[in-house]
Scaffold this motif. Sequence first.
Motif, mmCIF file in Angstrom:
data_model
loop_
_atom_site.group_PDB
_atom_site.id
_atom_site.type_symbol
_atom_site.label_atom_id
_atom_site.label_comp_id
_atom_site.label_asym_id
_atom_site.label_seq_id
_atom_site.Cartn_x
_atom_site.Cartn_y
_atom_site.Cartn_z
ATOM 1 N N GLY A 26 0.739 -1.147 -0.108
ATOM 2 C CA GLY A 26 0.072 0.027 0.076
ATOM 3 C C GLY A 26 0.987 1.267 -0.054
ATOM 4 N N LYS A 27 1.780 1.674 0.917
ATOM 5 C CA LYS A 27 2.760 2.575 1.030
ATOM 6 C C LYS A 27 3.349 2.915 -0.369
ATOM 7 C CE LYS A 27 4.945 3.573 4.639
ATOM 8 N NZ LYS A 27 5.789 3.554 5.982
ATOM 9 N N ALA A 28 3.999 1.657 -0.719
ATOM 10 C CA ALA A 28 4.656 2.041 -2.107
ATOM 11 C C ALA A 28 3.624 2.393 -3.231
ATOM 12 C CB ALA A 28 5.612 0.765 -2.387
ATOM 13 N N LEU A 29 2.687 1.528 -3.251
ATOM 14 C CA LEU A 29 1.664 1.970 -4.520
ATOM 15 C C LEU A 29 1.293 3.364 -4.242
ATOM 16 C CD1 LEU A 29 -0.348 -1.473 -4.530
ATOM 17 C CD2 LEU A 29 1.607 -0.643 -6.181
ATOM 18 N N ASN A 30 1.073 4.137 -3.172
ATOM 19 C CA ASN A 30 0.533 5.328 -2.830
ATOM 20 C C ASN A 30 1.593 6.393 -3.423
ATOM 21 O OD1 ASN A 30 -1.996 4.602 -1.907
ATOM 22 N ND2 ASN A 30 -1.517 4.578 0.164
ATOM 23 N N VAL A 31 2.687 6.206 -2.936
ATOM 24 C CA VAL A 31 3.814 6.974 -3.449
ATOM 25 C C VAL A 31 4.086 7.030 -4.976
ATOM 26 C CG1 VAL A 31 6.319 7.068 -3.495
ATOM 27 C CG2 VAL A 31 5.095 6.637 -1.387
ATOM 28 N N ALA A 32 3.903 5.630 -5.677
ATOM 29 C CA ALA A 32 4.115 5.733 -7.080
ATOM 30 C C ALA A 32 3.100 6.465 -7.689
ATOM 31 C CB ALA A 32 3.946 4.179 -7.508
ATOM 32 N N GLY A 33 1.591 6.139 -7.208
ATOM 33 C CA GLY A 33 0.420 6.734 -7.963
ATOM 34 C C GLY A 33 0.599 8.350 -7.678
ATOM 35 N N GLU A 34 0.881 8.779 -6.414
ATOM 36 C CA GLU A 34 0.935 10.304 -6.160
ATOM 37 C C GLU A 34 2.393 11.006 -7.075
ATOM 38 O OE1 GLU A 34 -0.988 12.104 -4.548
ATOM 39 O OE2 GLU A 34 -2.160 10.340 -4.258
ATOM 40 N N ILE A 35 3.454 10.162 -7.354
ATOM 41 C CA ILE A 35 4.248 10.846 -8.033
ATOM 42 C C ILE A 35 3.743 10.802 -9.375
ATOM 43 C CG2 ILE A 35 6.645 10.407 -9.032
ATOM 44 C CD1 ILE A 35 7.559 9.533 -5.852
ATOM 45 N N ALA A 36 3.367 9.888 -9.964
ATOM 46 C CA ALA A 36 2.658 9.554 -11.368
ATOM 47 C C ALA A 36 1.921 10.607 -11.684
ATOM 48 C CB ALA A 36 2.219 8.188 -11.817
ATOM 49 N N ARG A 37 0.934 11.000 -10.616
ATOM 50 C CA ARG A 37 -0.079 12.221 -10.950
ATOM 51 C C ARG A 37 0.702 13.538 -10.913
ATOM 52 N NH1 ARG A 37 -5.172 10.334 -7.869
ATOM 53 N NH2 ARG A 37 -3.701 11.059 -5.766
ATOM 54 N N LEU A 38 1.671 13.929 -10.090
ATOM 55 C CA LEU A 38 2.457 15.073 -10.032
ATOM 56 C C LEU A 38 3.115 15.325 -11.190
ATOM 57 C CD1 LEU A 38 3.520 17.514 -8.073
ATOM 58 C CD2 LEU A 38 5.359 15.756 -7.419
ATOM 59 N N TYR A 39 3.973 14.229 -11.794
ATOM 60 C CA TYR A 39 4.723 14.686 -13.015
ATOM 61 C C TYR A 39 4.141 13.999 -14.143
ATOM 62 C CZ TYR A 39 8.205 15.404 -9.506
ATOM 63 O OH TYR A 39 8.929 16.127 -8.614
ATOM 64 N N GLY A 40 2.983 13.610 -14.232
ATOM 65 C CA GLY A 40 1.963 12.985 -15.392
ATOM 66 C C GLY A 40 2.994 12.238 -15.884
ATOM 67 N N ALA A 41 3.379 11.248 -15.059
ATOM 68 C CA ALA A 41 4.262 9.935 -15.462
ATOM 69 C C ALA A 41 3.234 8.616 -15.566
ATOM 70 C CB ALA A 41 5.104 9.494 -14.402
ATOM 71 N N SER A 42 3.776 7.938 -16.409
ATOM 72 C CA SER A 42 2.676 6.515 -16.397
ATOM 73 C C SER A 42 3.980 5.589 -15.424
ATOM 74 C CB SER A 42 2.936 5.871 -17.953
ATOM 75 O OG SER A 42 4.217 5.521 -18.406
ATOM 76 N N ILE A 43 2.945 4.552 -15.324
ATOM 77 C CA ILE A 43 3.492 3.387 -14.107
ATOM 78 C C ILE A 43 3.550 2.170 -15.087
ATOM 79 C CG2 ILE A 43 2.984 2.035 -12.242
ATOM 80 C CD1 ILE A 43 1.620 4.391 -10.986
ATOM 81 N N ASP A 44 4.784 1.385 -14.853
ATOM 82 C CA ASP A 44 4.709 -0.069 -15.569
ATOM 83 C C ASP A 44 4.742 -0.942 -14.291
ATOM 84 O OD1 ASP A 44 5.670 -0.748 -18.518
ATOM 85 O OD2 ASP A 44 5.402 1.236 -17.811
ATOM 86 N N VAL A 45 3.794 -1.894 -14.220
ATOM 87 C CA VAL A 45 3.715 -2.553 -12.871
ATOM 88 C C VAL A 45 4.276 -3.799 -13.405
ATOM 89 C CG1 VAL A 45 2.328 -4.018 -11.187
ATOM 90 C CG2 VAL A 45 1.687 -1.654 -11.897
#
Length: 137
Positions: free
Chosen positions: A18-37
């Motif tokens: 949960g914590k790592a996914l929340n960090v990834a989601g927030e950083i992705a939103r902040l920078y307009g980045a995509s996530i590869d799981v």
Amino acid sequence: MFSKIMVPVDLVHKDTLGKALNVAGEIARLYGASIDVVSVGGELPSELGHTPREFGDRLQGFADDLRSKFDVTVKADPLMAHDPAVETTAELMKAIDKVGADLVIMASHEPGFFEHIFSSHGGYIAQHAKCSVFVVR
């Protein structure tokens, strides 16, 4: 700053991410980045799927949930290995280049005695990856 975030996940322990996914989601939103799981599965039947396709479908469902939760682009990248217990770190290192990640965000546990002798997946990747690595405890 970041455009492609790779998030390695172990679907057996998805409740601890949960914590790592929340960090990834927030950083992705902040920078307009995509996530590869990315997740490393075996070619033999396991609790995550009887076939590599089932494993991939389960990972895709996980990625779809993240996409809905964070409203960012999320792609599922299932990786197959003959022996995931042995090959996970090497497969994750190859995946960094494959997906073109400029940031890896990983969940980790508190290091214990064993990690003083052998690196954890996160420890090894943090030491050897050419991109930024954020290890979340």
